[in-house]
Scaffold this motif. Structure first.
Motif, PDB file in Angstrom:
ATOM      1  N   GLY A 251     -59.445  26.688  -8.333  1.00 13.58           N
ATOM      2  CA  GLY A 251     -58.026  26.374  -8.163  1.00 13.58           C
ATOM      3  C   GLY A 251     -57.831  25.101  -7.359  1.00 13.58           C
ATOM      4  O   GLY A 251     -58.620  24.152  -7.448  1.00 13.58           O
ATOM      5  N   HIS A 252     -56.798  25.091  -6.531  1.00  8.87           N
ATOM      6  CA  HIS A 252     -56.394  23.865  -5.845  1.00  8.87           C
ATOM      7  C   HIS A 252     -57.131  23.679  -4.522  1.00  8.87           C
ATOM      8  O   HIS A 252     -56.535  23.654  -3.441  1.00  8.87           O
ATOM      9  N   VAL A 253     -58.450  23.531  -4.612  1.00 13.22           N
ATOM     10  CA  VAL A 253     -59.288  23.233  -3.447  1.00 13.22           C
ATOM     11  C   VAL A 253     -60.086  21.968  -3.741  1.00 13.22           C
ATOM     12  O   VAL A 253     -60.269  21.580  -4.892  1.00 13.22           O
ATOM     13  N   ASN A 254     -60.582  21.353  -2.693  1.00  9.71           N
ATOM     14  CA  ASN A 254     -61.299  20.095  -2.863  1.00  9.71           C
ATOM     15  C   ASN A 254     -62.709  20.269  -3.410  1.00  9.71           C
ATOM     16  O   ASN A 254     -63.220  19.390  -4.112  1.00  9.71           O
ATOM     17  N   ALA A 274     -64.631  25.378   1.180  1.00 12.07           N
ATOM     18  CA  ALA A 274     -64.296  24.813  -0.127  1.00 12.07           C
ATOM     19  C   ALA A 274     -63.515  23.508   0.005  1.00 12.07           C
ATOM     20  O   ALA A 274     -62.926  23.030  -0.975  1.00 12.07           O
ATOM     21  N   GLY A 275     -63.480  22.947   1.198  1.00 15.35           N
ATOM     22  CA  GLY A 275     -62.866  21.640   1.399  1.00 15.35           C
ATOM     23  C   GLY A 275     -61.386  21.670   1.700  1.00 15.35           C
ATOM     24  O   GLY A 275     -60.746  20.620   1.769  1.00 15.35           O
ATOM     25  N   GLY A 276     -60.819  22.868   1.858  1.00  9.13           N
ATOM     26  CA  GLY A 276     -59.397  22.962   2.128  1.00  9.13           C
ATOM     27  C   GLY A 276     -58.558  22.698   0.886  1.00  9.13           C
ATOM     28  O   GLY A 276     -59.077  22.511  -0.221  1.00  9.13           O
ATOM     29  N   MET A 277     -57.246  22.660   1.091  1.00 10.51           N
ATOM     30  CA  MET A 277     -56.327  22.483  -0.021  1.00 10.51           C
ATOM     31  C   MET A 277     -56.366  21.057  -0.565  1.00 10.51           C
ATOM     32  O   MET A 277     -56.357  20.084   0.192  1.00 10.51           O
ATOM     33  N   LYS A 278     -56.404  20.959  -1.877  1.00 11.41           N
ATOM     34  CA  LYS A 278     -56.461  19.658  -2.535  1.00 11.41           C
ATOM     35  C   LYS A 278     -55.170  18.881  -2.329  1.00 11.41           C
ATOM     36  O   LYS A 278     -54.070  19.451  -2.373  1.00 11.41           O
ATOM     37  N   ASP A 279     -55.309  17.587  -2.089  1.00 15.19           N
ATOM     38  CA  ASP A 279     -54.171  16.665  -1.931  1.00 15.19           C
ATOM     39  C   ASP A 279     -53.260  17.045  -0.769  1.00 15.19           C
ATOM     40  O   ASP A 279     -52.099  16.626  -0.725  1.00 15.19           O
ATOM     41  N   GLY A 280     -53.760  17.836   0.160  1.00 15.42           N
ATOM     42  CA  GLY A 280     -52.966  18.190   1.333  1.00 15.42           C
ATOM     43  C   GLY A 280     -51.801  19.114   1.060  1.00 15.42           C
ATOM     44  O   GLY A 280     -50.909  19.275   1.902  1.00 15.42           O
ATOM     45  N   LEU A 283     -50.775  26.024   0.879  1.00  9.56           N
ATOM     46  CA  LEU A 283     -51.221  27.217   0.167  1.00  9.56           C
ATOM     47  C   LEU A 283     -50.011  28.095  -0.142  1.00  9.56           C
ATOM     48  O   LEU A 283     -49.188  28.372   0.730  1.00  9.56           O
ATOM     49  N   LYS A 284     -49.935  28.536  -1.390  1.00  8.82           N
ATOM     50  CA  LYS A 284     -48.831  29.400  -1.795  1.00  8.82           C
ATOM     51  C   LYS A 284     -49.283  30.830  -2.045  1.00  8.82           C
ATOM     52  O   LYS A 284     -48.626  31.786  -1.605  1.00  8.82           O
ATOM     53  N   ALA A 285     -50.397  30.985  -2.766  1.00 10.28           N
ATOM     54  CA  ALA A 285     -50.850  32.325  -3.131  1.00 10.28           C
ATOM     55  C   ALA A 285     -52.331  32.286  -3.476  1.00 10.28           C
ATOM     56  O   ALA A 285     -52.887  31.236  -3.789  1.00 10.28           O
ATOM     57  N   VAL A 286     -52.945  33.471  -3.419  1.00  8.04           N
ATOM     58  CA  VAL A 286     -54.367  33.602  -3.745  1.00  8.04           C
ATOM     59  C   VAL A 286     -54.570  34.895  -4.524  1.00  8.04           C
ATOM     60  O   VAL A 286     -54.031  35.938  -4.166  1.00  8.04           O
ATOM     61  N   ILE A 287     -55.332  34.812  -5.595  1.00  2.87           N
ATOM     62  CA  ILE A 287     -55.847  36.009  -6.256  1.00  2.87           C
ATOM     63  C   ILE A 287     -57.265  36.181  -5.724  1.00  2.87           C
ATOM     64  O   ILE A 287     -58.148  35.383  -6.034  1.00  2.87           O
ATOM     65  N   PRO A 288     -57.534  37.209  -4.910  1.00  3.17           N
ATOM     66  CA  PRO A 288     -58.800  37.256  -4.162  1.00  3.17           C
ATOM     67  C   PRO A 288     -59.991  37.838  -4.896  1.00  3.17           C
ATOM     68  O   PRO A 288     -61.118  37.719  -4.406  1.00  3.17           O
ATOM     69  N   GLY A 289     -59.795  38.468  -6.058  1.00  2.04           N
ATOM     70  CA  GLY A 289     -60.922  39.174  -6.663  1.00  2.04           C
ATOM     71  C   GLY A 289     -61.009  39.080  -8.166  1.00  2.04           C
ATOM     72  O   GLY A 289     -61.465  40.020  -8.813  1.00  2.04           O
ATOM     73  N   GLY A 290     -60.591  37.966  -8.740  1.00  4.47           N
ATOM     74  CA  GLY A 290     -60.553  37.862 -10.195  1.00  4.47           C
ATOM     75  C   GLY A 290     -59.170  38.167 -10.710  1.00  4.47           C
ATOM     76  O   GLY A 290     -58.330  38.752 -10.021  1.00  4.47           O
ATOM     77  N   SER A 291     -58.918  37.814 -11.959  1.00  6.25           N
ATOM     78  CA  SER A 291     -57.550  37.828 -12.491  1.00  6.25           C
ATOM     79  C   SER A 291     -56.889  39.197 -12.474  1.00  6.25           C
ATOM     80  O   SER A 291     -55.662  39.292 -12.477  1.00  6.25           O
ATOM     81  N   MET A 326     -53.905  28.923  -5.244  1.00  8.93           N
ATOM     82  CA  MET A 326     -52.749  28.266  -5.863  1.00  8.93           C
ATOM     83  C   MET A 326     -51.910  27.565  -4.801  1.00  8.93           C
ATOM     84  O   MET A 326     -51.621  28.149  -3.747  1.00  8.93           O
ATOM     85  N   ASN A 327     -51.508  26.329  -5.087  1.00  9.63           N
ATOM     86  CA  ASN A 327     -50.733  25.572  -4.102  1.00  9.63           C
ATOM     87  C   ASN A 327     -49.233  25.723  -4.323  1.00  9.63           C
ATOM     88  O   ASN A 327     -48.777  26.441  -5.217  1.00  9.63           O
ATOM     89  N   GLU A 328     -48.468  25.034  -3.508  1.00  5.95           N
ATOM     90  CA  GLU A 328     -47.017  25.180  -3.470  1.00  5.95           C
ATOM     91  C   GLU A 328     -46.321  24.760  -4.763  1.00  5.95           C
ATOM     92  O   GLU A 328     -45.167  25.129  -5.002  1.00  5.95           O
ATOM     93  N   ASP A 329     -46.997  23.999  -5.609  1.00  2.00           N
ATOM     94  CA  ASP A 329     -46.371  23.518  -6.835  1.00  2.00           C
ATOM     95  C   ASP A 329     -46.526  24.470  -8.019  1.00  2.00           C
ATOM     96  O   ASP A 329     -46.006  24.200  -9.101  1.00  2.00           O
ATOM     97  N   VAL A 330     -47.249  25.557  -7.830  1.00  2.00           N
ATOM     98  CA  VAL A 330     -47.511  26.468  -8.944  1.00  2.00           C
ATOM     99  C   VAL A 330     -46.262  27.294  -9.253  1.00  2.00           C
ATOM    100  O   VAL A 330     -45.638  27.878  -8.367  1.00  2.00           O
ATOM    101  N   CYS A 331     -45.919  27.325 -10.532  1.00  2.55           N
ATOM    102  CA  CYS A 331     -44.857  28.224 -10.999  1.00  2.55           C
ATOM    103  C   CYS A 331     -45.491  29.585 -11.236  1.00  2.55           C
ATOM    104  O   CYS A 331     -46.356  29.739 -12.094  1.00  2.55           O
ATOM    105  N   MET A 332     -45.072  30.589 -10.493  1.00  5.20           N
ATOM    106  CA  MET A 332     -45.701  31.897 -10.589  1.00  5.20           C
ATOM    107  C   MET A 332     -45.378  32.597 -11.905  1.00  5.20           C
ATOM    108  O   MET A 332     -46.140  33.446 -12.366  1.00  5.20           O
ATOM    109  N   VAL A 333     -44.270  32.238 -12.517  1.00  6.31           N
ATOM    110  CA  VAL A 333     -43.935  32.791 -13.828  1.00  6.31           C
ATOM    111  C   VAL A 333     -44.920  32.255 -14.865  1.00  6.31           C
ATOM    112  O   VAL A 333     -45.443  33.013 -15.699  1.00  6.31           O
TER     113      VAL A 333
END
Length: 431
Positions: A251-254, A274-280, A283-291, A326-333
Protein backbone atom coordinates in the motif's frame (compact mmCIF):
# COMPACT_ATOMS: atom_id res chain seq x y z
CA UNK A 1 16.33 -2.67 1.90
CA UNK A 2 16.32 -5.72 4.16
CA UNK A 3 14.26 -8.80 3.44
CA UNK A 4 13.62 -11.07 6.41
CA UNK A 5 12.73 -14.66 5.60
CA UNK A 6 12.51 -16.86 8.70
CA UNK A 7 15.81 -16.06 10.33
CA UNK A 8 17.70 -15.12 7.17
CA UNK A 9 18.56 -11.49 6.52
CA UNK A 10 19.54 -10.32 3.05
CA UNK A 11 20.90 -6.80 3.36
CA UNK A 12 21.60 -4.78 0.24
CA UNK A 13 22.06 -7.79 -2.06
CA UNK A 14 20.43 -8.90 -5.27
CA UNK A 15 18.40 -11.70 -3.73
CA UNK A 16 17.10 -12.80 -7.12
CA UNK A 17 20.65 -13.59 -8.25
CA UNK A 18 22.09 -14.87 -4.96
CA UNK A 19 22.40 -18.56 -4.09
CA UNK A 20 20.91 -18.05 -0.65
CA UNK A 21 18.26 -20.69 -1.35
CA UNK A 22 20.64 -23.60 -1.93
CA UNK A 23 21.31 -26.53 0.39
CA UNK A 24 24.91 -25.43 0.85
CA UNK A 25 23.87 -21.93 1.95
CA UNK A 26 21.13 -23.30 4.22
CA UNK A 27 23.52 -25.68 5.95
CA UNK A 28 25.96 -22.81 6.47
CA UNK A 29 23.18 -21.09 8.43
CA UNK A 30 22.62 -24.15 10.63
CA UNK A 31 20.13 -25.86 8.37
CA UNK A 32 19.15 -29.49 8.98
CA UNK A 33 20.73 -29.44 12.44
CA UNK A 34 17.23 -29.79 13.91
CA UNK A 35 16.52 -32.85 11.76
CA UNK A 36 19.84 -34.43 12.77
CA UNK A 37 19.03 -33.67 16.40
CA UNK A 38 15.73 -35.54 16.44
CA UNK A 39 16.87 -38.48 14.27
CA UNK A 40 20.32 -39.13 15.72
CA UNK A 41 19.64 -38.46 19.41
CA UNK A 42 16.87 -39.70 18.87
CA UNK A 43 13.94 -37.68 20.24
CA UNK A 44 10.56 -39.38 20.66
CA UNK A 45 7.65 -38.32 18.47
CA UNK A 46 5.57 -37.08 21.39
CA UNK A 47 8.51 -35.02 22.67
CA UNK A 48 8.81 -33.24 19.30
CA UNK A 49 5.11 -32.39 19.41
CA UNK A 50 5.44 -31.19 23.01
CA UNK A 51 8.32 -28.91 22.02
CA UNK A 52 6.22 -27.35 19.26
CA UNK A 53 3.33 -26.92 21.72
CA UNK A 54 5.61 -25.26 24.28
CA UNK A 55 6.94 -22.82 21.68
CA UNK A 56 3.57 -21.09 21.39
CA UNK A 57 3.71 -21.40 17.60
CA UNK A 58 0.31 -20.60 16.13
CA UNK A 59 -0.71 -21.22 12.54
CA UNK A 60 0.70 -18.52 10.28
CA UNK A 61 -1.83 -18.96 7.50
CA UNK A 62 -4.68 -17.01 9.04
CA UNK A 63 -6.58 -18.93 11.71
CA UNK A 64 -3.81 -18.81 14.33
CA UNK A 65 -4.60 -22.29 15.68
CA UNK A 66 -1.83 -23.74 17.92
CA UNK A 67 0.41 -25.82 15.65
CA UNK A 68 1.51 -28.38 18.22
CA UNK A 69 -2.06 -29.02 19.28
CA UNK A 70 -3.03 -29.58 15.65
CA UNK A 71 -0.22 -32.11 15.28
CA UNK A 72 -1.47 -33.97 18.35
CA UNK A 73 -4.79 -34.66 16.60
CA UNK A 74 -3.03 -36.97 14.14
CA UNK A 75 -3.64 -40.63 15.14
CA UNK A 76 0.04 -41.70 15.30
CA UNK A 77 -0.85 -45.39 15.73
CA UNK A 78 -2.99 -45.45 12.57
CA UNK A 79 -1.72 -48.48 10.59
CA UNK A 80 -2.10 -47.14 7.05
CA UNK A 81 -0.86 -44.13 5.10
CA UNK A 82 -0.93 -40.67 6.67
CA UNK A 83 0.01 -37.37 5.11
CA UNK A 84 1.55 -34.00 5.88
CA UNK A 85 0.35 -31.23 3.56
CA UNK A 86 1.67 -27.68 3.24
CA UNK A 87 -0.69 -24.93 2.14
CA UNK A 88 1.29 -22.59 -0.10
CA UNK A 89 -1.83 -21.60 -2.03
CA UNK A 90 -1.19 -17.98 -1.19
CA UNK A 91 -4.17 -16.30 -2.87
CA UNK A 92 -5.27 -13.79 -0.20
CA UNK A 93 -4.94 -10.24 -1.60
CA UNK A 94 -2.08 -8.46 0.11
CA UNK A 95 -0.25 -11.66 1.09
CA UNK A 96 3.14 -12.47 -0.45
CA UNK A 97 5.26 -13.91 2.37
CA UNK A 98 5.07 -17.64 1.61
CA UNK A 99 6.41 -17.26 -1.92
CA UNK A 100 9.46 -15.50 -0.48
CA UNK A 101 10.09 -18.44 1.85
CA UNK A 102 10.24 -20.89 -1.05
CA UNK A 103 12.09 -18.36 -3.18
CA UNK A 104 14.86 -17.59 -0.68
CA UNK A 105 14.74 -20.26 2.04
CA UNK A 106 12.96 -23.39 0.72
CA UNK A 107 15.01 -25.83 2.78
CA UNK A 108 13.58 -24.39 6.00
CA UNK A 109 10.15 -25.48 4.75
CA UNK A 110 11.45 -28.88 3.63
CA UNK A 111 13.16 -29.51 6.97
CA UNK A 112 10.06 -28.42 8.87
CA UNK A 113 7.85 -30.79 6.88
CA UNK A 114 10.24 -33.72 7.41
CA UNK A 115 10.22 -33.05 11.16
CA UNK A 116 6.41 -32.87 11.09
CA UNK A 117 6.29 -36.17 9.22
CA UNK A 118 8.52 -37.76 11.84
CA UNK A 119 6.49 -36.36 14.74
CA UNK A 120 3.17 -37.59 13.35
CA UNK A 121 4.37 -40.89 11.88
CA UNK A 122 3.84 -39.92 8.23
CA UNK A 123 5.88 -41.23 5.34
CA UNK A 124 4.81 -38.73 2.66
CA UNK A 125 3.97 -35.08 2.27
CA UNK A 126 2.83 -32.59 -0.36
CA UNK A 127 3.38 -28.88 -0.81
CA UNK A 128 0.44 -27.35 -2.71
CA UNK A 129 1.79 -24.20 -4.39
CA UNK A 130 -0.33 -21.36 -5.77
CA UNK A 131 -0.73 -21.53 -9.54
CA UNK A 132 0.46 -18.01 -10.26
CA UNK A 133 3.98 -18.34 -8.84
CA UNK A 134 5.47 -20.94 -11.17
CA UNK A 135 9.08 -19.72 -10.80
CA UNK A 136 8.83 -20.39 -7.07
CA UNK A 137 7.38 -23.83 -7.79
CA UNK A 138 10.44 -24.61 -9.91
CA UNK A 139 12.72 -23.29 -7.16
CA UNK A 140 11.06 -25.59 -4.63
CA UNK A 141 11.45 -28.58 -6.96
CA UNK A 142 15.15 -27.78 -7.29
CA UNK A 143 15.49 -27.66 -3.50
CA UNK A 144 13.71 -31.02 -3.23
CA UNK A 145 16.21 -32.51 -5.69
CA UNK A 146 19.09 -31.20 -3.56
CA UNK A 147 17.60 -32.70 -0.42
CA UNK A 148 17.07 -36.09 -2.07
CA UNK A 149 20.63 -36.22 -3.39
CA UNK A 150 21.92 -35.42 0.12
CA UNK A 151 19.94 -38.26 1.67
CA UNK A 152 17.61 -35.90 3.54
CA UNK A 153 14.52 -37.21 1.76
CA UNK A 154 13.59 -40.75 0.78
CA UNK A 155 14.37 -44.03 2.52
CA UNK A 156 16.37 -44.34 5.74
CA UNK A 157 17.04 -40.62 6.21
CA UNK A 158 20.48 -40.06 7.79
CA UNK A 159 20.64 -43.77 8.57
CA UNK A 160 17.88 -43.42 11.15
CA UNK A 161 15.45 -45.93 9.70
CA UNK A 162 12.91 -43.11 9.19
CA UNK A 163 11.68 -42.65 5.61
CA UNK A 164 9.82 -39.65 4.24
CA UNK A 165 9.15 -38.42 0.70
CA UNK A 166 7.98 -34.93 -0.20
CA UNK A 167 6.33 -33.79 -3.43
CA UNK A 168 5.36 -30.43 -4.91
CA UNK A 169 1.89 -29.98 -6.42
CA UNK A 170 0.96 -27.03 -8.63
CA UNK A 171 -2.45 -25.41 -8.33
CA UNK A 172 -4.18 -23.21 -10.91
CA UNK A 173 -4.63 -19.98 -9.00
CA UNK A 174 -8.07 -20.58 -7.48
CA UNK A 175 -8.53 -18.65 -4.23
CA UNK A 176 -10.93 -21.29 -2.89
CA UNK A 177 -8.11 -23.87 -2.86
CA UNK A 178 -6.59 -22.00 0.06
CA UNK A 179 -9.38 -23.60 2.11
CA UNK A 180 -7.79 -26.79 3.35
CA UNK A 181 -10.42 -29.30 2.23
CA UNK A 182 -10.75 -27.67 -1.20
CA UNK A 183 -6.97 -27.96 -1.41
CA UNK A 184 -7.24 -31.68 -0.67
CA UNK A 185 -9.89 -32.11 -3.36
CA UNK A 186 -7.61 -30.38 -5.86
CA UNK A 187 -4.65 -32.55 -4.82
CA UNK A 188 -6.78 -35.58 -5.56
CA UNK A 189 -7.41 -34.29 -9.09
CA UNK A 190 -10.97 -33.17 -8.46
CA UNK A 191 -12.69 -29.80 -8.62
CA UNK A 192 -11.39 -27.62 -5.82
CA UNK A 193 -14.46 -27.21 -3.62
CA UNK A 194 -14.67 -27.37 0.18
CA UNK A 195 -15.86 -30.55 1.85
CA UNK A 196 -18.51 -30.85 4.52
CA UNK A 197 -16.98 -31.16 8.00
CA UNK A 198 -16.96 -33.38 9.97
CA UNK A 199 -15.14 -35.57 9.20
CA UNK A 200 -12.09 -33.35 9.61
CA UNK A 201 -8.82 -33.91 7.74
CA UNK A 202 -7.11 -35.29 10.87
CA UNK A 203 -9.29 -38.39 10.50
CA UNK A 204 -10.34 -38.25 6.82
CA UNK A 205 -8.04 -36.14 4.69
CA UNK A 206 -6.03 -36.75 1.55
CA UNK A 207 -7.23 -39.92 -0.20
CA UNK A 208 -9.42 -40.54 2.84
CA UNK A 209 -6.40 -40.91 5.14
CA UNK A 210 -5.45 -38.92 8.26
CA UNK A 211 -3.86 -35.64 7.16
CA UNK A 212 -2.40 -32.56 8.86
CA UNK A 213 -2.32 -29.30 6.91
CA UNK A 214 -0.23 -26.30 7.94
CA UNK A 215 0.84 -23.05 6.34
CA UNK A 216 4.26 -22.57 4.75
CA UNK A 217 5.49 -20.19 7.43
CA UNK A 218 4.29 -22.52 10.19
CA UNK A 219 6.39 -25.42 8.88
CA UNK A 220 9.37 -23.12 8.18
CA UNK A 221 9.36 -22.06 11.85
CA UNK A 222 9.72 -25.62 13.16
CA UNK A 223 13.47 -26.17 12.54
CA UNK A 224 14.34 -23.13 14.64
CA UNK A 225 12.10 -24.35 17.48
CA UNK A 226 13.71 -27.80 17.53
CA UNK A 227 17.27 -26.53 17.07
CA UNK A 228 17.24 -23.65 19.55
CA UNK A 229 14.47 -24.78 21.91
CA UNK A 230 10.85 -23.85 22.49
CA UNK A 231 11.72 -21.32 25.20
CA UNK A 232 13.88 -19.22 22.87
CA UNK A 233 11.15 -19.16 20.23
CA UNK A 234 8.45 -18.27 22.76
CA UNK A 235 10.52 -15.48 24.27
CA UNK A 236 11.02 -13.96 20.83
CA UNK A 237 7.34 -13.05 20.90
CA UNK A 238 4.97 -12.66 23.82
CA UNK A 239 2.72 -14.98 25.88
CA UNK A 240 0.20 -16.82 23.67
CA UNK A 241 2.00 -15.35 20.64
CA UNK A 242 5.30 -17.17 20.38
CA UNK A 243 8.09 -16.31 17.99
CA UNK A 244 8.53 -14.00 15.06
CA UNK A 245 6.08 -13.40 12.23
CA UNK A 246 6.43 -12.39 8.61
CA UNK A 247 4.33 -9.36 7.69
CA UNK A 248 3.66 -8.49 4.06
CA UNK A 249 3.41 -4.70 4.09
CA UNK A 250 1.88 -3.10 0.99
CA UNK A 251 0.00 0.00 0.00
CA UNK A 252 1.02 3.59 0.64
CA UNK A 253 4.41 3.01 2.28
CA UNK A 254 7.87 3.90 1.06
CA UNK A 255 9.34 0.39 1.24
CA UNK A 256 6.69 -2.30 0.72
CA UNK A 257 7.95 -5.81 1.37
CA UNK A 258 8.17 -8.68 3.82
CA UNK A 259 9.39 -7.93 7.33
CA UNK A 260 10.03 -10.51 10.02
CA UNK A 261 9.47 -9.07 13.49
CA UNK A 262 8.70 -10.47 16.96
CA UNK A 263 5.00 -10.88 17.64
CA UNK A 264 3.99 -8.01 19.89
CA UNK A 265 5.94 -5.39 17.92
CA UNK A 266 4.03 -2.07 17.88
CA UNK A 267 2.40 -1.34 14.54
CA UNK A 268 4.11 2.06 14.53
CA UNK A 269 7.49 0.29 14.53
CA UNK A 270 6.49 -1.97 11.64
CA UNK A 271 5.29 1.07 9.68
CA UNK A 272 8.63 2.76 10.32
CA UNK A 273 10.50 -0.32 9.05
CA UNK A 274 8.50 -0.03 5.84
CA UNK A 275 9.75 3.54 5.45
CA UNK A 276 6.69 5.28 6.84
CA UNK A 277 3.87 6.79 4.82
CA UNK A 278 4.62 7.52 1.18
CA UNK A 279 4.79 11.18 0.13
CA UNK A 280 4.24 12.29 3.72
CA UNK A 281 0.52 11.53 3.57
CA UNK A 282 -1.50 10.77 6.68
CA UNK A 283 -2.50 7.24 7.60
CA UNK A 284 -6.21 6.67 7.15
CA UNK A 285 -6.81 2.94 7.56
CA UNK A 286 -5.12 -0.45 7.66
CA UNK A 287 -6.27 -3.94 6.81
CA UNK A 288 -3.99 -5.88 9.19
CA UNK A 289 -4.38 -9.49 8.07
CA UNK A 290 -5.23 -9.79 4.40
CA UNK A 291 -8.29 -8.67 2.49
CA UNK A 292 -10.74 -10.76 4.54
CA UNK A 293 -9.69 -9.11 7.82
CA UNK A 294 -11.86 -6.20 9.02
CA UNK A 295 -10.35 -2.79 8.28
CA UNK A 296 -9.22 -0.61 11.20
CA UNK A 297 -9.07 3.20 11.16
CA UNK A 298 -5.70 4.83 11.84
CA UNK A 299 -6.37 5.71 15.48
CA UNK A 300 -7.21 2.13 16.39
CA UNK A 301 -4.37 0.61 14.39
CA UNK A 302 -1.70 2.91 15.82
CA UNK A 303 -2.61 1.67 19.31
CA UNK A 304 -2.11 -1.99 18.31
CA UNK A 305 0.79 -4.33 18.62
CA UNK A 306 1.27 -6.91 15.88
CA UNK A 307 -0.01 -10.06 17.54
CA UNK A 308 -3.18 -12.15 17.53
CA UNK A 309 -4.60 -10.83 20.80
CA UNK A 310 -4.06 -7.10 20.27
CA UNK A 311 -5.47 -7.08 16.74
CA UNK A 312 -8.45 -9.20 17.84
CA UNK A 313 -9.18 -6.82 20.72
CA UNK A 314 -9.21 -3.91 18.26
CA UNK A 315 -11.88 -5.70 16.22
CA UNK A 316 -9.91 -7.32 13.41
CA UNK A 317 -7.65 -10.35 12.78
CA UNK A 318 -3.92 -10.84 12.39
CA UNK A 319 -4.80 -13.36 9.67
CA UNK A 320 -2.00 -14.08 7.24
CA UNK A 321 -0.06 -10.99 8.28
CA UNK A 322 -0.83 -9.05 5.11
CA UNK A 323 -0.78 -5.40 6.18
CA UNK A 324 -2.49 -3.18 3.61
CA UNK A 325 -1.82 0.49 4.38
CA UNK A 326 -4.15 3.20 3.04
CA UNK A 327 -3.52 6.94 3.12
CA UNK A 328 -5.84 9.91 3.51
CA UNK A 329 -6.64 10.08 -0.21
CA UNK A 330 -8.20 6.62 -0.43
CA UNK A 331 -11.90 6.46 -1.18
CA UNK A 332 -13.16 3.72 1.12
CA UNK A 333 -16.16 3.06 -1.11
CA UNK A 334 -13.87 2.42 -4.07
CA UNK A 335 -11.62 0.20 -1.95
CA UNK A 336 -14.56 -1.88 -0.74
CA UNK A 337 -15.92 -2.17 -4.28
CA UNK A 338 -12.65 -3.78 -5.39
CA UNK A 339 -12.64 -6.22 -2.47
CA UNK A 340 -16.28 -7.15 -3.00
CA UNK A 341 -15.57 -7.84 -6.67
CA UNK A 342 -12.74 -10.19 -5.74
CA UNK A 343 -14.92 -12.36 -3.50
CA UNK A 344 -17.73 -12.34 -6.05
CA UNK A 345 -15.33 -13.64 -8.69
CA UNK A 346 -13.62 -16.20 -6.43
CA UNK A 347 -16.69 -17.84 -4.88
CA UNK A 348 -16.72 -21.47 -6.01
CA UNK A 349 -20.52 -21.37 -6.25
CA UNK A 350 -21.14 -24.50 -4.22
CA UNK A 351 -23.22 -22.77 -1.50
CA UNK A 352 -26.18 -20.59 -2.48
CA UNK A 353 -25.68 -17.91 0.23
CA UNK A 354 -22.11 -17.35 -0.98
CA UNK A 355 -22.75 -17.73 -4.71
CA UNK A 356 -25.65 -15.28 -4.70
CA UNK A 357 -24.65 -13.14 -1.72
CA UNK A 358 -21.20 -12.17 -2.97
CA UNK A 359 -22.81 -10.97 -6.20
CA UNK A 360 -25.33 -8.88 -4.28
CA UNK A 361 -22.62 -7.32 -2.10
CA UNK A 362 -20.58 -6.34 -5.12
CA UNK A 363 -23.50 -4.93 -7.10
CA UNK A 364 -24.74 -2.81 -4.19
CA UNK A 365 -21.31 -1.33 -3.45
CA UNK A 366 -20.71 -0.86 -7.18
CA UNK A 367 -23.83 1.25 -7.59
CA UNK A 368 -22.98 3.35 -4.52
CA UNK A 369 -19.52 3.99 -5.96
CA UNK A 370 -20.96 4.95 -9.35
CA UNK A 371 -23.46 7.51 -8.09
CA UNK A 372 -26.52 5.25 -8.15
CA UNK A 373 -26.72 4.48 -4.44
CA UNK A 374 -30.07 4.35 -2.67
CA UNK A 375 -30.89 5.51 0.87
CA UNK A 376 -31.56 1.94 2.05
CA UNK A 377 -28.43 0.40 0.50
CA UNK A 378 -26.41 0.35 3.72
CA UNK A 379 -29.19 -1.50 5.53
CA UNK A 380 -29.46 -3.85 2.55
CA UNK A 381 -25.72 -4.60 2.75
CA UNK A 382 -26.17 -5.50 6.42
CA UNK A 383 -29.15 -7.73 5.65
CA UNK A 384 -27.36 -9.58 2.85
CA UNK A 385 -24.29 -10.06 5.02
CA UNK A 386 -26.33 -11.46 7.89
CA UNK A 387 -27.83 -14.03 5.54
CA UNK A 388 -24.39 -15.12 4.35
CA UNK A 389 -22.11 -15.32 7.38
CA UNK A 390 -22.03 -18.68 9.09
CA UNK A 391 -24.37 -20.30 6.58
CA UNK A 392 -21.91 -21.95 4.18
CA UNK A 393 -19.59 -24.96 4.07
CA UNK A 394 -16.42 -22.88 4.26
CA UNK A 395 -15.54 -19.38 5.44
CA UNK A 396 -15.40 -17.59 2.07
CA UNK A 397 -18.82 -16.03 2.64
CA UNK A 398 -17.66 -14.72 6.01
CA UNK A 399 -14.47 -13.43 4.37
CA UNK A 400 -16.61 -11.42 1.94
CA UNK A 401 -18.84 -10.06 4.69
CA UNK A 402 -16.12 -8.92 7.14
CA UNK A 403 -14.81 -6.09 4.90
CA UNK A 404 -18.35 -4.89 4.16
CA UNK A 405 -19.26 -4.74 7.84
CA UNK A 406 -16.06 -3.03 8.93
CA UNK A 407 -15.85 -0.49 6.07
CA UNK A 408 -19.47 0.60 6.56
CA UNK A 409 -19.01 0.71 10.35
CA UNK A 410 -15.81 2.76 10.55
CA UNK A 411 -16.31 4.89 7.43
CA UNK A 412 -20.09 5.12 7.25
CA UNK A 413 -19.97 8.85 6.61
CA UNK A 414 -18.19 8.28 3.30
CA UNK A 415 -20.82 5.82 2.12
CA UNK A 416 -23.64 8.14 3.15
CA UNK A 417 -21.93 11.03 1.35
CA UNK A 418 -21.63 8.93 -1.82
CA UNK A 419 -25.31 8.03 -1.68
CA UNK A 420 -26.52 11.57 -0.97
CA UNK A 421 -24.15 13.61 -3.18
CA UNK A 422 -23.42 11.04 -5.92
CA UNK A 423 -19.69 11.73 -5.64
CA UNK A 424 -16.69 10.99 -3.47
CA UNK A 425 -16.19 12.59 -0.07
CA UNK A 426 -12.40 12.55 -0.43
CA UNK A 427 -11.44 16.04 -1.62
CA UNK A 428 -14.96 16.21 -3.06
CA UNK A 429 -13.78 14.57 -6.29
CA UNK A 430 -15.46 12.02 -8.45
CA UNK A 431 -13.97 8.56 -7.91
Amino acid sequence: MAIFVKGVIFEGVDTAAADVWTLEAYRARGGYQALQKILQTPIAQEDVISEVKNSGLRGRGGAGFPTGLKWSFMPRSFPGDKYVVCNTDEGEPGTFKDRDIIRYNPHALIEGMIIAGYAMGCRAGYNYIHGEIFAEYERFEAALDEARRAGLLGDNILGSGFSFELHAAHGYGAYICGEETALLESLEGKKGQPRFKPPFPASFGLYGKPTTINNTESFASVPFIIRDGAADFLEAGKPNNGGTKLFSVSGHVNRPGNYEVPLGTPFADLLAMAGGMKDGKKLKAVIPGGSSAPVLPAELMMACTMDYDSISKAGSMLGSGAVIVMNEDVCMVKALERLAYFYHEESCGQCTPCREGTGWLYRIVHRIENGLGRPDDLDLLTSVGNNMAGRTICALADAAVFPVRSFTKHFRAEFEYHIEHKKCMVEHKWC
